[in-house]
Design a protein around this motif. Structure first.
Motif, PDB file in Angstrom:
ATOM      1  N   ALA A 188      68.083 -45.981  46.964  1.00  0.00           N
ATOM      2  CA  ALA A 188      68.672 -46.898  45.978  1.00  0.00           C
ATOM      3  C   ALA A 188      70.188 -46.811  46.000  1.00  0.00           C
ATOM      4  CB  ALA A 188      68.134 -46.580  44.584  1.00  0.00           C
ATOM      5  N   ALA A 189      70.712 -45.593  46.130  1.00  0.00           N
ATOM      6  CA  ALA A 189      72.167 -45.412  46.185  1.00  0.00           C
ATOM      7  C   ALA A 189      72.728 -46.085  47.430  1.00  0.00           C
ATOM      8  CB  ALA A 189      72.504 -43.922  46.175  1.00  0.00           C
ATOM      9  N   ALA A 190      72.053 -45.948  48.558  1.00  0.00           N
ATOM     10  CA  ALA A 190      72.527 -46.546  49.812  1.00  0.00           C
ATOM     11  C   ALA A 190      72.526 -48.070  49.733  1.00  0.00           C
ATOM     12  CB  ALA A 190      71.662 -46.074  50.976  1.00  0.00           C
ATOM     13  N   ALA A 191      71.601 -48.626  48.951  1.00  0.00           N
ATOM     14  CA  ALA A 191      71.529 -50.075  48.814  1.00  0.00           C
ATOM     15  C   ALA A 191      72.722 -50.613  48.037  1.00  0.00           C
ATOM     16  CB  ALA A 191      70.229 -50.473  48.117  1.00  0.00           C
ATOM     17  N   ASP A 192      73.282 -49.770  47.161  1.00  0.00           N
ATOM     18  CA  ASP A 192      74.489 -50.158  46.415  1.00  0.00           C
ATOM     19  C   ASP A 192      75.690 -49.696  47.230  1.00  0.00           C
ATOM     20  OD1 ASP A 192      76.446 -50.777  44.626  1.00  0.00           O
ATOM     21  OD2 ASP A 192      75.696 -49.520  43.000  1.00  0.00           O
ATOM     22  N   THR A 193      76.009 -50.458  48.264  1.00  0.00           N
ATOM     23  CA  THR A 193      76.998 -50.018  49.247  1.00  0.00           C
ATOM     24  C   THR A 193      78.376 -49.769  48.643  1.00  0.00           C
ATOM     25  OG1 THR A 193      77.426 -52.337  49.814  1.00  0.00           O
ATOM     26  CG2 THR A 193      75.810 -51.150  51.155  1.00  0.00           C
ATOM     27  N   ALA A 194      78.728 -50.535  47.620  1.00  0.00           N
ATOM     28  CA  ALA A 194      80.050 -50.355  47.001  1.00  0.00           C
ATOM     29  C   ALA A 194      80.135 -49.006  46.304  1.00  0.00           C
ATOM     30  CB  ALA A 194      80.320 -51.484  46.006  1.00  0.00           C
ATOM     31  N   SER A 195      79.028 -48.571  45.686  1.00  0.00           N
ATOM     32  CA  SER A 195      79.046 -47.317  44.920  1.00  0.00           C
ATOM     33  C   SER A 195      79.234 -46.104  45.812  1.00  0.00           C
ATOM     34  CB  SER A 195      77.755 -47.170  44.112  1.00  0.00           C
ATOM     35  OG  SER A 195      76.645 -46.913  44.960  1.00  0.00           O
ATOM     36  N   ILE A 196      78.800 -46.193  47.071  1.00  0.00           N
ATOM     37  CA  ILE A 196      78.940 -45.040  47.972  1.00  0.00           C
ATOM     38  C   ILE A 196      80.148 -45.184  48.887  1.00  0.00           C
ATOM     39  CG2 ILE A 196      76.462 -44.563  47.903  1.00  0.00           C
ATOM     40  CD1 ILE A 196      76.300 -45.717  50.768  1.00  0.00           C
ATOM     41  N   GLY A 197      80.919 -46.241  48.690  1.00  0.00           N
ATOM     42  CA  GLY A 197      82.129 -46.412  49.491  1.00  0.00           C
ATOM     43  C   GLY A 197      81.874 -46.823  50.928  1.00  0.00           C
ATOM     44  N   LEU A 198      80.752 -47.485  51.197  1.00  0.00           N
ATOM     45  CA  LEU A 198      80.455 -47.918  52.565  1.00  0.00           C
ATOM     46  C   LEU A 198      81.402 -49.054  52.947  1.00  0.00           C
ATOM     47  CD1 LEU A 198      78.435 -47.450  54.926  1.00  0.00           C
ATOM     48  CD2 LEU A 198      77.149 -49.404  54.023  1.00  0.00           C
ATOM     49  N   PRO A 199      82.165 -48.892  54.026  1.00  0.00           N
ATOM     50  CA  PRO A 199      83.132 -49.927  54.417  1.00  0.00           C
ATOM     51  C   PRO A 199      82.449 -51.250  54.766  1.00  0.00           C
ATOM     52  CG  PRO A 199      83.621 -47.852  55.506  1.00  0.00           C
ATOM     53  CD  PRO A 199      82.266 -47.700  54.879  1.00  0.00           C
ATOM     54  N   ALA A 200      83.181 -52.328  54.609  1.00  0.00           N
ATOM     55  CA  ALA A 200      82.639 -53.652  54.922  1.00  0.00           C
ATOM     56  C   ALA A 200      82.265 -53.755  56.393  1.00  0.00           C
ATOM     57  CB  ALA A 200      83.673 -54.721  54.563  1.00  0.00           C
ATOM     58  N   GLU A 201      82.950 -52.971  57.237  1.00  0.00           N
ATOM     59  CA  GLU A 201      82.675 -53.003  58.681  1.00  0.00           C
ATOM     60  C   GLU A 201      81.248 -52.576  59.015  1.00  0.00           C
ATOM     61  OE1 GLU A 201      86.924 -52.991  58.004  1.00  0.00           O
ATOM     62  OE2 GLU A 201      85.323 -51.685  57.286  1.00  0.00           O
ATOM     63  N   ALA A 202      80.579 -51.876  58.093  1.00  0.00           N
ATOM     64  CA  ALA A 202      79.210 -51.408  58.344  1.00  0.00           C
ATOM     65  C   ALA A 202      78.189 -52.512  58.171  1.00  0.00           C
ATOM     66  CB  ALA A 202      78.878 -50.252  57.402  1.00  0.00           C
ATOM     67  N   ASN A 203      78.632 -53.651  57.630  1.00  0.00           N
ATOM     68  CA  ASN A 203      77.734 -54.796  57.416  1.00  0.00           C
ATOM     69  C   ASN A 203      76.517 -54.440  56.558  1.00  0.00           C
ATOM     70  OD1 ASN A 203      79.320 -56.537  59.132  1.00  0.00           O
ATOM     71  ND2 ASN A 203      78.445 -55.452  60.895  1.00  0.00           N
ATOM     72  N   GLY A 204      76.736 -53.553  55.589  1.00  0.00           N
ATOM     73  CA  GLY A 204      75.671 -53.210  54.651  1.00  0.00           C
ATOM     74  C   GLY A 204      74.659 -52.213  55.178  1.00  0.00           C
ATOM     75  N   ALA A 223      72.579 -38.842  43.796  1.00  0.00           N
ATOM     76  CA  ALA A 223      72.393 -39.426  45.124  1.00  0.00           C
ATOM     77  C   ALA A 223      73.648 -40.168  45.554  1.00  0.00           C
ATOM     78  CB  ALA A 223      71.194 -40.368  45.101  1.00  0.00           C
ATOM     79  N   THR A 224      74.262 -40.860  44.617  1.00  0.00           N
ATOM     80  CA  THR A 224      75.469 -41.616  44.929  1.00  0.00           C
ATOM     81  C   THR A 224      76.623 -40.700  45.334  1.00  0.00           C
ATOM     82  OG1 THR A 224      74.867 -43.425  43.434  1.00  0.00           O
ATOM     83  CG2 THR A 224      77.203 -43.192  43.986  1.00  0.00           C
ATOM     84  N   SER A 225      76.800 -39.624  44.599  1.00  0.00           N
ATOM     85  CA  SER A 225      77.915 -38.726  44.909  1.00  0.00           C
ATOM     86  C   SER A 225      77.715 -38.038  46.256  1.00  0.00           C
ATOM     87  CB  SER A 225      78.091 -37.688  43.797  1.00  0.00           C
ATOM     88  OG  SER A 225      76.986 -36.803  43.725  1.00  0.00           O
ATOM     89  N   VAL A 226      76.486 -37.714  46.604  1.00  0.00           N
ATOM     90  CA  VAL A 226      76.215 -37.047  47.881  1.00  0.00           C
ATOM     91  C   VAL A 226      76.495 -37.997  49.051  1.00  0.00           C
ATOM     92  CG1 VAL A 226      74.442 -36.003  49.339  1.00  0.00           C
ATOM     93  CG2 VAL A 226      74.542 -35.433  46.912  1.00  0.00           C
ATOM     94  N   LEU A 227      75.966 -39.205  48.976  1.00  0.00           N
ATOM     95  CA  LEU A 227      76.182 -40.155  50.066  1.00  0.00           C
ATOM     96  C   LEU A 227      77.649 -40.576  50.152  1.00  0.00           C
ATOM     97  CD1 LEU A 227      73.010 -42.450  49.880  1.00  0.00           C
ATOM     98  CD2 LEU A 227      73.361 -40.302  51.119  1.00  0.00           C
ATOM     99  N   SER A 228      78.328 -40.593  49.017  1.00  0.00           N
ATOM    100  CA  SER A 228      79.750 -40.930  49.021  1.00  0.00           C
ATOM    101  C   SER A 228      80.551 -39.918  49.828  1.00  0.00           C
ATOM    102  CB  SER A 228      80.289 -40.992  47.591  1.00  0.00           C
ATOM    103  OG  SER A 228      79.685 -42.037  46.866  1.00  0.00           O
TER     104      SER A 228
END
Length: 383
Positions: A188-204, A223-228
């Motif tokens: 669920a955390a990974a699906a919220d890409t903005a919350s984990i700081g996933l760059p736009a270049e990753a295309n989600g 979960a969010t803090s770990v993936l971040s």
């Protein structure tokens, strides 16, 4: 006759004149009364001052701490130690000695902030205290508290090690294994890409962006803090290597292929060059590990039929160029191999010893087939 028996003739009546003694007594009485009045005035003033001072103390006790430091109500400057019980305290990133001291005082570890800051300043190693959660004693001597924070054995953080080449699914399982954070929460955390700081270049797509490393995870982590932490580490590495943002995804895709195909740093740099050579000649990459990833069976060689399945977007036998995304999390060695491939004209590679990872390279199909025969021989001898 009258003069003889009645004395001197009667004179006009007058008030008797006070004697010298009576005048002295009256003067003393007035002085005494004056002293009494002065004493009463002093007592009244003293009581007034005391009342004002007491009121001021109460006000300072209540609001004084809002304007500066200690309240002044502490009666113990430092505990004698060694302490008792147990309490967990957290040192936040960027905490100064004073901030740490405040946390420790609030949790009953040290008697005063000033005692801790003095001990902190006296210890040359104190500035190397790391952020994290620590298990400490109550009522410790301030110098002992500093030493306890420098002792990594007092850290209660979880240590999560993500090996190079792990897929997202494998990473989630490893995190759950160590921290008990549910896999569903991580997904669920990974699906919220903005919350984990996933760059736009990753295309989600988080695959390939969870950097393989060892992480210290606090007990209260989410979960969010770990993936971040992991995505931030990937960005940090790519930035440090001066990779342009628009090349981040491409570099990670290539590096993930190199990670799964090569074992040694030397072989990975050659594989990176061979991939570039094939792409430059518009040759299909024909990499088994991409096919297996698309099938959801990483590490399991695909069958001939599976390499002909065009429904698998990761089938590099059927589609030219790179797959649509990374197939694993590459480490720095593989990223460096992509950024600095070994010059050569290789087009083929095959691992001929699955135990040692020995890999042979060729620039033509005949030599490659001869190398494949060596793999078959090894497989026959090691069944």
């Amino acid at each position: 006759m009258s003069d003889l028996f009645l004395g001197t003739p009667m004179q006009e009546h007058r008030e008797p004149t006070p004697s010298r003694r009576s005048r002295h007594d009256d003067k003393n009485r007035r002085a005494h009364e004056k002293r009494q009045r002065r004493r009463r005035t002093i007592i009244v003033l003293t009581l007034a001052v005391a009342l004002v001072g007491g009121a001021g103390y109460v006000v300072w006790s209540v609001v004084g701490g809002l304007f500066g430091g200690d309240s002044g109500t502490e009666t113990v400057s430092d505990y004698p130690g060694p302490g008792y019980g147990e309490v967990q305290v957290q040192v936040a990133p960027g905490d100064t000695g004073a901030a740490i001291g405040t946390t420790l005082q609030e949790n009953g570890v040290v008697a005063t902030v000033s005692a801790f800051t003095s001990a902190y300043a006296a210890n040359p190693s104190a500035t190397s205290i790391q952020p994290g959660t620590y298990s400490l004693l109550l009522e410790m001597r301030a110098s002992d508290a500093v030493n306890a924070l420098l002792n990594t054995e007092n850290r209660v953080s979880y240590k999560v090690t993500i090996p190079e080449g792990f897929t997202v699914a494998q990473i989630y399982d490893k995190i759950y294994e160590v921290t008990t954070i549910p896999v569903a929460d991580l997904q669920a955390a990974a699906a919220d890409t903005a919350s984990i700081g996933l760059p736009a270049e990753a295309n989600g797509n988080v695959e390939g962006w969870l950097f393989p490393s060892t992480y210290l995870v606090e007990p209260e982590a989410t979960a969010t803090s770990v993936l971040s932490q992991m995505t931030a580490k990937t960005v940090e590495v790519l930035t440090a290597k001066a990779v342009p943002n628009d090349q981040w995804e491409t570099v990670l895709i290539k590096a993930s292929l190199v990670e799964r195909e090569g074992k040694s740093a030397e072989d990975r740099a050659k594989i990176a060059q061979a991939i570039d050579n094939r792409i430059g000649r518009e040759m299909a990459l024909q990499i088994d590990s991409t096919v297996s990833y698309g099938l959801g069976t990483p590490g399991v060689p695909p069958t001939t039929a599976q390499t002909k399945d065009s429904s698998n977007p990761y089938n590099t036998y059927e589609f030219l160029g790179l797959p649509p995304g990374p197939i694993a999390s590459p480490g720095e060695v593989s990223i460096d191999a992509v950024l600095n491939p070994t010059p050569g004209d290789w087009l083929f590679w095959v691992t001929v010893n699955l135990t040692t990872g020995e890999t042979l390279f060729a620039n033509n199909l005949d030599d490659h087939n001869a190398n494949v025969d060596k793999l078959r021989e090894w497989q026959a001898a090691n069944q």
